[in-house]
Structures are given as C-alpha cells and as structure tokens.
Enzyme design. Sequence first.
Site: not given
Length: 634
Positions: A2, A50, A75
């Site tokens: 992400c 995402r 992330n």
Amino acid sequence: MCGIAGFIDVQSSRDNAERLIDSMCKVIRHRGPDDQGAWVGDGAALGMRRLSIIDLAGGHQPIFNEDESILIVFNGEIYNYHELRQDLQKRGHSFGSNSDTEVIVHAYEEYGDDCVKCLRGMFTFALWDRRRQRLLAARDRFGKKPLNYFWDGQRLIFGSEVKSILEAGIPREVNAVALDEYLVYGYVPTPNTLFKGVLKLPAAHILIYEDGQISTKRYWELPFTPTCQDDEVTAIGRTRAMLKDAVQVRLMSEVPLGAFLSGGIDSSLVVGLMSQMMSQPVKTFSIGFEEEDYSELPYARKVAKHFGTAHHEFYVRPDLVSVLPELVWACDEPFADPSLLPTYYVSKLAREHVTVVLSGGGGDEIFGGYDRYERELSINRIPALLRISLGYAGALLPDGMRGKRRLSNMRLDLPTRYLRALTLLPVTSRASMYHSDYFSQVCSHYPYERLMSEFHAARHLDSMAQMQFVDVRSYLTSDILVKVDKASMLNSLETRAPMLDQHLVEYVSSLPSTIRTHDGVLKYLLKKVAADMLPAVILTRPKQGFGIPIQYWFRRDLLDYIHEVLDSPRARQRGIFNTQFIRNLLKAHTSRKLANYSEAIWALLCLEHWFQVYMDDPSIHVEPHAQVEIISSR
C-alpha cells in the site's frame, strides 16, 4: 502492499482535514489501486491506498483495536503474523480480521514501542493512540518501504511518498545541501530529500509524536561483527536452511506470484527454491538489451529452462528513455541510478501476469558480491609503497581515460578510495561545475562526510566487513531499495526480497568475512549453498551489474536529446551550473571514446527533469504512459 499518508494539525477544521487526507491518498493511487481508507479526528488524520494481497475481503484500513482507541495505517507484509496473532490471542487480545495489519495494533497494546522489534517483514506504519494523543510511526530494518515527513514545530505531515506531503501546500524550496550530495552519490542520502524541510525516516527507526514534540530512535542494527564461529560446513547448512525458510514465508499470497530473474546467482537461487515449493511453474520475468555486452538474457534463459519456468522477456531500447519524466515524478526527487529504467519495465512486464514478485535484491550487500569488493581486496594485497606509486602514476593519466580513477585512488586510505571510486564526478569538479553564485551556497559543505562517518563507525572491522556495513546503511537503503520500490509500486506490483530476511542476514553478517568471501571468491558462502542447485555456468560467470548501455546511447540515439535537455535556455536560466562545464562534459563524452561520463550526464538529466516536473509547473500531473510489448514468452 500500500501507500500511507497522514498528518497532525490541531488547527485544521474537520472539513479541511477530510479534503486534504483524500487528496494525499489519491495522488499515490498507483501504490494501491484496490481501495482507499481514511480516518479524521482528534486533530489528526490517517489514510492509505491498498494493493490487496492478504485478507482481500477483511483487510480494509485503517484498522482499530477492540475499543477503537488505537488505529493504524500500514504498508508492507508481516511474514510472522500468524505466530504473533496466536501469541496475542493467548494473552487475551481479540481480532476482527485475518490481516497482518491488525497484529501490529495488538502488539502495540502488549509491548508498546517495542512492538516493532517483533515484526519480521517489510513495512512502514503510522499508529495513532487516541487516549495518549500520540503517534508511533516506523520503518522496517532495511528501509524496503519508504516514509517521509515534514515538521515545522506545529504540523507533522507524513507519507510513503513526498508528493502526498506536497498536497498540504508546503513551500517547494530546493535543499541546496541535498542537491550537492545528489551530485556526489547519484541519490539524495537519508535523511534529506531535495525538498527543504522534508525528511526521510531512516531505516530501522521509529518516529514518535507526543506532547507537541517529535523524536526519532533506531531500534535495530546490523553490525557485521564476527561473533559466530561456525565452521564452513555448518555455515553452509544453516544458511541454506534459513534461505529456504525466507523464500517459503514470502510465498504467502492470495494473488498471483512470480519472480524477477536476471541470470545472476541471487535471483536464480530464489527461483530455484521457489520451483521446489510451488505446485505450478514459477512465472519469471527478465530484461535485456540489443547491446549484447549489457544483456543477461542468455543466462536468464538457461536458468528458466533449468527450472522449467513460465518465462517472459522484454528488450529495453533507447527510445524508451522517453519515460524518464514519469520516473522522476514517481521518485519524488532526482534518482540517478540508470537501472531504474529496466527495473521499471520489468515491473511493468511482470504486472501483466502477477501481483507479487520475489527478487534477489540484497544478495550483493549481505553475501559480498560487488566487483568493487574484489578490487578493494586486491588493492589491500599490494605493498603500500607500490600502491602509492601506482596511485600517483594514475593521477597523471588524462581525465576520462579508462582506469584513471581506479589507479589514482590507490594512494588513498580505504574510506576515501572507496568513496571517490563511486562518485559521479571527480572531487575537483565542484568549483567548476556550479555557477559562481550557487557555489557560494554550498562551498562550505563537505558532501563526502556522510559516507566517511559510516566508515568511521565501522573502523574496528576488517576491510570487507567495513564495506558491507557501509553499503547496507547507505547504498542499499538509499539506492537499491528505493529503485525497486518506486519502479514496482508505480506499476502496482509488490516485490519481496528473501535475501534480506532478518534471521538470514543476522546470521550471515555474524560470520567471519572469510566465510562470506574466501580467497578472492565473491559470494563464496552463497555459491556453496547453491552448488547443487544451479547450472555451473551461473555459478562461475563473472559478475555483471544491472547497467544499461547509456554510454553508447548518448553518443548516437540520444545525442540530440541530451543537448536539448541539458543545454536548453530553461536549464541555463536556473543559475545552478556553469554552462561551459555542461557543454565540456557533453563534448568530452560524445567526442572521445576513452571518456565515459554517461552516469554524470544521466544524473544531470534526472535533475533537470525534476525541476521541470516539480518546480516549473507543479500543477501538471505526470503519470506513466509507456506500453510494454512482450518480445518472447513461453
């Protein structure tokens, strides 16, 4: 995988905060095209984009704890999250999803800031503790995933990419010190960025906001101190087992998965282990050039055939350099490693087939594979008096002549010799390179100090360990991993690096240097591990860097292009460079076969494109447009 973004600004209204976090997320849509989530409250905002890999249905972020007093945007990938989840459940924590992200929230509840030490994987995250009005942000041990931030004493603004931070309207001013260092290293070293006031959080660091103040702290180190005395046979067996485990845990995915394959020992070994563990042929992806000296495709094909992979190839040609402005936009700042170009195209090729790839990244730093290591070890074997004589003889050779820098650097100590061999331009070029007015801003700055200080920290180690220690903390983090992250995420592709597994590198780095490299053989230990798996031609082939033939392109196909960009009225009016220096540099490269300033020219091209993209007209939104045509596939 992400991208995250967020800020703390107690003066911002809720409506303004919602608009800002939305724009900060949308500008990094390429990092996560599948979903967007955000939370606003308490004078803070957290958001994310995402790319769905694990828990496709339940992994929407931000993710909260049971009473929603703690939330996180994340992330990366946590490879040991199943074990952590089971342990935390035994300690009374309740989970609402199957995602690895939620594990971090509960680990923070249990262990506080030390939760980061429990995580095996690659990550950046921002966690907001609502009760304490406290932010904990963190970056993984090697800096595989980026995190940038801006702090003016009142506002803290952060994001996976600087472009998110720029959405907050901070001044777009050039950091002159960072520019000076960029022209030495080919990248802007951590913690600086080329934007004044914007910093990178270093690898293996946490950032804390609390009581209106911020602080940063290192939580992990890789010292390369030889504390383990395993013999060679034991080291081979343990390394093989750890590498297998590192590959196995990185096959965790709910989406298609493949591998980059260069034909070198690192990626070939990863592909070989994957082929033993996967029920279907591994999908492999390789890049080549029409200039045979630069193309590794013949070796990649041998490995693909050996393991029966579903292999795909793509040729990079000079005209594809047209994507450079888009790559500069993706990198947020100029980035002068030319291998970014083929990395971008192999990522684009792979994304047509898979969402996740494994790579051999990190193998050179951890196992000792760079040619410069071999050169330095060879130099150390030359008697001091002879080495000094050769150094002075080299200094008398004409500028640009092959071997000049290597010979002339012999008279220097290891840190100085090592640094000067890697710099884009000679140390003496700074005064003549800059416009006189601009030089006055940086003349007191010593751009070599950053790397020299790293060598100073490793002065107690032998020369091989010193070089590996320095490369891990500088070149790996600020060049290699940046290149892979930016090129792959621009294509919404996740990359995983088993060679940088925490357990594996902690063990290998604790061995004596003479086991990692032995009797002049680079990657001696890794080659022993791979001996019964890879074709002999892969094990014995010379090291071939992931370079591109810009040396030749700039003398023919791209000759007009470099003059149009670097000697344009717009470039001259910036007042940074001495016009005659630029013209002499281009002339020296294009008219003399012995002169090769292609890397310096590439660095200047990237810098000028950065000014055009980020400074001349920031309202222009640049995105990639180049198309990939698969040349061969089977």
